[in-house]
Design a protein around this motif. Structure first.
Motif, PDB file in Angstrom:
ATOM      1  N   TRP A 119       0.760  -1.144   0.128  1.00 21.22           N
ATOM      2  CA  TRP A 119       0.115   0.003  -0.045  1.00 21.22           C
ATOM      3  C   TRP A 119       0.790   1.222  -0.019  1.00 21.22           C
ATOM      4  O   TRP A 119       2.261   1.083  -0.215  1.00 21.22           O
ATOM      5  CB  TRP A 119      -1.038  -0.101   1.161  1.00 21.22           C
ATOM      6  N   GLN A 120       0.245   2.428   0.020  1.00 21.04           N
ATOM      7  CA  GLN A 120       1.194   3.786  -0.244  1.00 21.04           C
ATOM      8  C   GLN A 120       0.575   4.565   0.791  1.00 21.04           C
ATOM      9  O   GLN A 120      -0.781   4.599   1.272  1.00 21.04           O
ATOM     10  CB  GLN A 120       0.986   4.090  -1.471  1.00 21.04           C
ATOM     11  N   THR A 121       1.153   5.886   1.053  1.00 14.43           N
ATOM     12  CA  THR A 121       0.375   7.011   1.532  1.00 14.43           C
ATOM     13  C   THR A 121      -0.825   7.493   1.040  1.00 14.43           C
ATOM     14  O   THR A 121      -1.860   7.509   1.576  1.00 14.43           O
ATOM     15  CB  THR A 121       1.609   8.142   1.654  1.00 14.43           C
ATOM     16  N   GLU A 122      -0.670   7.192  -0.313  1.00 10.56           N
ATOM     17  CA  GLU A 122      -1.979   7.712  -1.021  1.00 10.56           C
ATOM     18  C   GLU A 122      -3.293   6.749  -0.481  1.00 10.56           C
ATOM     19  O   GLU A 122      -4.255   7.386  -0.742  1.00 10.56           O
ATOM     20  CB  GLU A 122      -1.544   7.810  -2.530  1.00 10.56           C
ATOM     21  N   THR A 123      -2.914   5.523  -0.604  1.00  5.78           N
ATOM     22  CA  THR A 123      -4.143   4.598  -0.353  1.00  5.78           C
ATOM     23  C   THR A 123      -4.321   4.691   1.035  1.00  5.78           C
ATOM     24  O   THR A 123      -5.553   4.109   1.068  1.00  5.78           O
ATOM     25  CB  THR A 123      -3.571   2.951  -0.830  1.00  5.78           C
ATOM     26  N   GLY A 124      -3.727   5.203   1.675  1.00  3.91           N
ATOM     27  CA  GLY A 124      -4.462   5.217   3.124  1.00  3.91           C
ATOM     28  C   GLY A 124      -4.302   4.016   3.948  1.00  3.91           C
ATOM     29  O   GLY A 124      -4.016   4.124   5.045  1.00  3.91           O
ATOM     30  N   GLY A 125      -4.787   2.814   3.328  1.00  2.00           N
ATOM     31  CA  GLY A 125      -4.348   1.510   4.076  1.00  2.00           C
ATOM     32  C   GLY A 125      -4.220   0.340   3.053  1.00  2.00           C
ATOM     33  O   GLY A 125      -3.818   0.672   1.911  1.00  2.00           O
ATOM     34  N   ILE A 126      -4.060  -0.781   3.661  1.00  2.00           N
ATOM     35  CA  ILE A 126      -3.565  -1.848   2.933  1.00  2.00           C
ATOM     36  C   ILE A 126      -4.594  -2.366   1.726  1.00  2.00           C
ATOM     37  O   ILE A 126      -5.604  -2.302   1.902  1.00  2.00           O
ATOM     38  CB  ILE A 126      -3.453  -3.066   3.746  1.00  2.00           C
ATOM     39  N   MET A 127      -3.777  -2.516   0.507  1.00  2.00           N
ATOM     40  CA  MET A 127      -4.609  -2.773  -0.776  1.00  2.00           C
ATOM     41  C   MET A 127      -4.283  -4.120  -1.413  1.00  2.00           C
ATOM     42  O   MET A 127      -4.998  -4.821  -1.816  1.00  2.00           O
ATOM     43  CB  MET A 127      -4.033  -1.909  -1.785  1.00  2.00           C
ATOM     44  N   VAL A 128      -2.975  -4.599  -1.293  1.00  2.00           N
ATOM     45  CA  VAL A 128      -2.787  -5.946  -1.800  1.00  2.00           C
ATOM     46  C   VAL A 128      -1.996  -6.748  -0.501  1.00  2.00           C
ATOM     47  O   VAL A 128      -1.201  -6.335  -0.076  1.00  2.00           O
ATOM     48  CB  VAL A 128      -1.877  -5.745  -2.991  1.00  2.00           C
ATOM     49  N   THR A 129      -2.516  -7.821  -0.167  1.00  2.00           N
ATOM     50  CA  THR A 129      -1.998  -8.762   0.818  1.00  2.00           C
ATOM     51  C   THR A 129      -2.803 -10.061   0.852  1.00  2.00           C
ATOM     52  O   THR A 129      -3.775 -10.242   0.265  1.00  2.00           O
ATOM     53  CB  THR A 129      -2.502  -7.912   2.244  1.00  2.00           C
ATOM     54  N   PRO A 130      -2.088 -11.119   1.448  1.00  2.02           N
ATOM     55  CA  PRO A 130      -2.855 -12.292   1.734  1.00  2.02           C
ATOM     56  C   PRO A 130      -3.839 -12.136   2.994  1.00  2.02           C
ATOM     57  O   PRO A 130      -3.591 -11.298   3.703  1.00  2.02           O
ATOM     58  CB  PRO A 130      -1.749 -13.472   2.046  1.00  2.02           C
ATOM     59  N   LEU A 131      -4.744 -12.801   3.226  1.00  2.00           N
ATOM     60  CA  LEU A 131      -5.612 -12.828   4.362  1.00  2.00           C
ATOM     61  C   LEU A 131      -5.092 -14.182   5.126  1.00  2.00           C
ATOM     62  O   LEU A 131      -5.395 -15.160   4.548  1.00  2.00           O
ATOM     63  CB  LEU A 131      -7.172 -12.918   3.838  1.00  2.00           C
ATOM     64  N   PRO A 132      -4.659 -13.948   6.259  1.00  2.00           N
ATOM     65  CA  PRO A 132      -4.189 -14.920   7.048  1.00  2.00           C
ATOM     66  C   PRO A 132      -5.492 -16.166   7.397  1.00  2.00           C
ATOM     67  O   PRO A 132      -6.562 -15.735   7.703  1.00  2.00           O
ATOM     68  CB  PRO A 132      -3.868 -14.756   8.235  1.00  2.00           C
ATOM     69  N   GLY A 133      -5.287 -17.232   7.191  1.00  2.00           N
ATOM     70  CA  GLY A 133      -6.268 -18.249   7.407  1.00  2.00           C
ATOM     71  C   GLY A 133      -7.066 -18.699   6.265  1.00  2.00           C
ATOM     72  O   GLY A 133      -7.864 -19.489   6.202  1.00  2.00           O
TER      73      GLY A 133
ATOM     74  N   PRO B  70     -12.363   3.214  -7.273  1.00  2.00           N
ATOM     75  CA  PRO B  70     -12.099   3.905  -5.826  1.00  2.00           C
ATOM     76  C   PRO B  70     -12.494   2.915  -4.662  1.00  2.00           C
ATOM     77  O   PRO B  70     -13.281   2.085  -4.892  1.00  2.00           O
ATOM     78  CB  PRO B  70     -13.377   5.048  -6.020  1.00  2.00           C
ATOM     79  N   TRP B  71     -11.810   3.292  -3.784  1.00  2.00           N
ATOM     80  CA  TRP B  71     -11.530   2.495  -2.188  1.00  2.00           C
ATOM     81  C   TRP B  71     -11.750   3.545  -1.333  1.00  2.00           C
ATOM     82  O   TRP B  71     -11.375   4.850  -1.521  1.00  2.00           O
ATOM     83  CB  TRP B  71     -10.434   1.513  -2.498  1.00  2.00           C
ATOM     84  N   PRO B  72     -12.312   3.277   0.090  1.00  2.00           N
ATOM     85  CA  PRO B  72     -12.618   4.335   0.885  1.00  2.00           C
ATOM     86  C   PRO B  72     -11.321   5.216   1.360  1.00  2.00           C
ATOM     87  O   PRO B  72     -11.658   6.212   1.663  1.00  2.00           O
ATOM     88  CB  PRO B  72     -13.153   3.542   1.991  1.00  2.00           C
ATOM     89  N   GLY B  73     -10.374   4.331   1.531  1.00  2.00           N
ATOM     90  CA  GLY B  73      -8.952   5.006   1.969  1.00  2.00           C
ATOM     91  C   GLY B  73      -8.162   5.761   1.198  1.00  2.00           C
ATOM     92  O   GLY B  73      -7.412   6.329   1.584  1.00  2.00           O
ATOM     93  N   MET B  74      -8.734   6.135  -0.264  1.00  2.00           N
ATOM     94  CA  MET B  74      -7.983   6.814  -1.179  1.00  2.00           C
ATOM     95  C   MET B  74      -7.896   8.170  -0.622  1.00  2.00           C
ATOM     96  O   MET B  74      -8.713   9.018  -0.343  1.00  2.00           O
ATOM     97  CB  MET B  74      -8.417   6.516  -2.673  1.00  2.00           C
TER      98      MET B  74
END
Ligand code: WTA
Length: 653
Positions: free
Chosen positions: A417-431, A472-476
């Protein structure tokens, strides 16, 4: 560390994945179907998450999208600080620890519950109001990693005054530029902070910066180090005088969902840093949802340690707003990883029973270099999940993190993710999602990304391209402070209709995402974002320098290292001390993090016939590679000479 290499190569060769353990699947906060549910109707998915916040007035629509401007939950009213504090205290969680604070000097600790923090924030909000701060006014925060930093941020949020937190490692000049750009009227700082054993001179930097910021009328100073500071009567106020005499309650006002929450400066491709704007409800929805699902948070049991600085976005989203919205308990550590010994981190994990550790690959590599003995001599069995952020993680570091720190029991989430995206964008989900060493795997539910070519067409699996976000995503970010054109040009013009991240990426044959790093002139040094132009600008501001070209060269520990090529003015005699002088000069204009690792003084720089400096070739030189195509150069001999110079100067070391 090299004993792991063959193992990793074999794993990667087999394309082996690590599947979540049955235990983890059973306790995971998200299920496989969450991807399908979110994909079927992303707006409904995010609206449902947003309903988990506490609203003074509920919203009726999730998204309004007039590209490239998005608003989320626009007609809702809420208060960010109420969502972080009051609602938990009202639910009977006032005694839950919000932060175990650990100062850099041994034994310096504080335990702050949600009720304590609410009282601190209420007092600070009352104090800011007394100092004349009103909703919409900007407040600069330049503090070490102490609880007052969190309290200051939330107090601003509580009264609707957007904060601009400036990393304590920035110089007075950098601080002044940021204060001026956002037109901040109040600064919150400290007499200093402890880092690497010595108190830093935060207040001195503020005094120097304010010489060029006449509109700042009040400075609130936290006493942390007890060192002597200069004082401007009428302007400067001690926190312990002004804040601690205030009432411990404060009636919060509800603000519109899109009310500005904060501005965070980050480096782009030009010399001027960009003030990235985040607003309230969308941002809180994004960071609380990702914090809960990506870290599989169990707020009543987990102890989360996001080992980042509050002065960067990771600290904002995953030390402050995400964990507090979720009612989680965090560790907040002031100092460097080896203060008081190279096992300091592992002592902290053991002492507080940290369950979730989130940090940057550059730190993992440093800890790994110090050897397995330090973690091995501590009980790290409380850890159950490990996260990585800030730069691509090399498989070797990933494997070390997994085996030596996580005891082969902890899923690893590599989060892009980035400062601009506000929060995590690409990631695995544990479990839920399998992992691969070095891959960020897939977009978070409700987020849609692609890897595309210049025209915006998806590239086939296995081929590299540009990472874009499709909707668009909420934290953008809602924009660049004071510069709407630059916002459109930087993020929304390269691939029309899509958010252009500035990173290269590829999908492998399984369709899993690997983020490869920046494709522009932004460097990533120890997880800090810096622009080549910003460092060049600082170098040419030195009286001896005629021209400067800066590149980021691959570095085994810091990810990238800054290498500068400099020509001096005709009348300048190059003294032996010049290189050191230039490094100090950059440190003074930007901050120690921007000091080039290598500066090569050269008679000329390689240029094309149209006069453009060929950075691509300088990167080849800096990384000791064979030179690429030199045919477009005005004079290929120049770069050959620089290459020779670099080789002989490195062999002198
Ligand atoms: C890089 C930090 C690969 C990327 C949260 C991005 C990553 C920049 C990862 C943003 C990752 C961040 N894998 N690269 N998991 N996470 N990056 O704004 O180049 O300080 O564009 O935000 O860091 O840095 P920023």
């Amino acid at each position: 560390m090299s004993e792991h290499v063959e193992e990793i190569e074999a794993l990667l060769h087999e394309g082996r994945r690590f599947f979540p353990s049955p235990d983890f699947v059973a306790q995971a906060n998200a299920t496989k179907s969450i991807y399908e549910i979110a994909d079927a109707d992303p707006e409904a998915f995010w609206a449902e998450q947003a309903r988990g916040l506490t609203w003074e007035h509920p919203f009726s629509t999730a998204l309004n999208w007039t590209p490239p401007n998005a608003t989320w939950f626009e007609d809702g009213l809420l208060n960010a600080s109420v969502n972080c504090l009051d609602r938990h205290v009202a639910a009977g969680l006032g005694d839950r620890v919000a932060y175990f604070w650990v100062g850099e000097p041994e034994g310096d600790q504080r335990r702050i519950t949600y009720a304590d923090l609410l009282a601190m924030v209420s007092q600070a909000a009352n104090a800011l109001t007394e100092l004349g701060v009103k909703a919409g006014d900007r407040v600069a925060i330049y503090l070490p990693m102490i609880p007052e930093a969190v309290a200051a941020m939330l107090a601003c949020a509580r009264i609707g005054a957007p904060h601009s937190v400036i990393f304590g490692g920035f110089s007075a000049d950098a601080l002044a530029n940021r204060i001026l750009d956002a037109d901040c009227r109040v600064v919150i700082t400290a007499d200093g902070g402890f880092r690497r054993g010595a108190p830093s001179a935060l207040k001195d930097n503020v005094d120097a910066a304010l010489a060029s910021c006449p509109d700042v009328h009040a400075v609130l100073v936290v006493r942390r180090t007890e060192q002597a500071v200069t004082w401007v009567e009428g302007r400067d106020h001690w926190w312990h005088n002004v804040v601690e005499r205030q009432a411990m309650t404060h009636t919060p006002e509800a603000f519109p969902a899109e009310h500005p929450l904060y501005v965070m400066y980050t480096s782009g491709t030009t010399a001027k840093p960009k003030g990235i704007l985040h607003t309230t409800a969308g941002y809180l929805t994004h960071v609380s949802t990702t914090h809960r699902m990506v870290f599989d948070l169990k707020a009543d049991r987990d102890v989360v340690w996001t080992a980042a600085d509050i002065g960067w976005v990771t600290g904002h989203s995953y030390i402050v707003y995400g964990p507090l919205c979720n009612g989680a308990t965090s560790v907040l550590y002031e100092g460097v990883p080896d203060a008081g010994g190279k096992d300091r981190w592992w002592r902290i994990v053991e002492e507080f029973g940290v369950t979730i550790l989130y940090t940057a690959p550059t730190t993992i590599r440093t800890l790994m270099k110090w050897g397995d003995g330090f973690p091995d001599s501590h009980d790290l069995s409380s850890l159950r999940l490990l996260g990585s952020v800030g730069e691509p993680i090399n498989p070797e570091a990933w494997m070390w993190y997994r085996s030596v720190i996580g005891g082969n029991n902890c899923p690893i989430v590599d989060t892009w993710w980035q400062t601009e995206t506000g929060g995590i964008m690409v990631t695995p989900l544990p479990g839920v999602t399998a992992t691969k060493p070095g891959a960020a795997m897939r977009a978070f539910p409700g987020i849609s990304v692609d890897v595309v070519d210049h025209e915006g067409n998806s590239v086939p699996d296995g081929e590299g391209g540009f990472l874009v976000v499709n909707r668009p995503w909420p934290g953008m970010t809602r924009g660049i402070w004071g510069d709407p054109e630059r916002f459109i040009e930087t993020y929304w013009s390269q691939v029309p209709g899509r958010y252009f991240a500035g990173d290269g990426a590829k999908r492998d044959e399984d369709g899993d995402l690997w983020v490869l790093g920046r494709i522009d002139d932004v460097m990533n040094v120890s997880g800090h974002r810096l622009s080549t132009a910003e460092v060049e600008h600082a170098l040419v501001a030195h009286h001896a320098v005629a021209e400067a070209a800066v590149v980021g060269a691959a570095d085994a520990t810091t990810g990238q290292a800054i290498v500068a090529f400099v020509t001096v003015k005709a009348n300048v005699v190059v003294a032996e001390t010049l290189v050191e002088e230039l490094r100090a000069h950059v440190g003074q204009l930007i901050g120690p993090i921007a000091k080039p690792k290598t500066i090569l003084i050269t008679p000329e720089l390689p240029k094309t016939r149209s006069g453009k400096i060929m950075r691509r070739l300088l990167r080849d030189v800096a990384e000791h590679r064979a030179l690429g195509d030199t045919t477009t150069l005005l004079d290929p001999a120049v770069v050959e000479m620089i290459d020779e110079l670099m080789r002989s100067s490195s062999s002198d070391d």
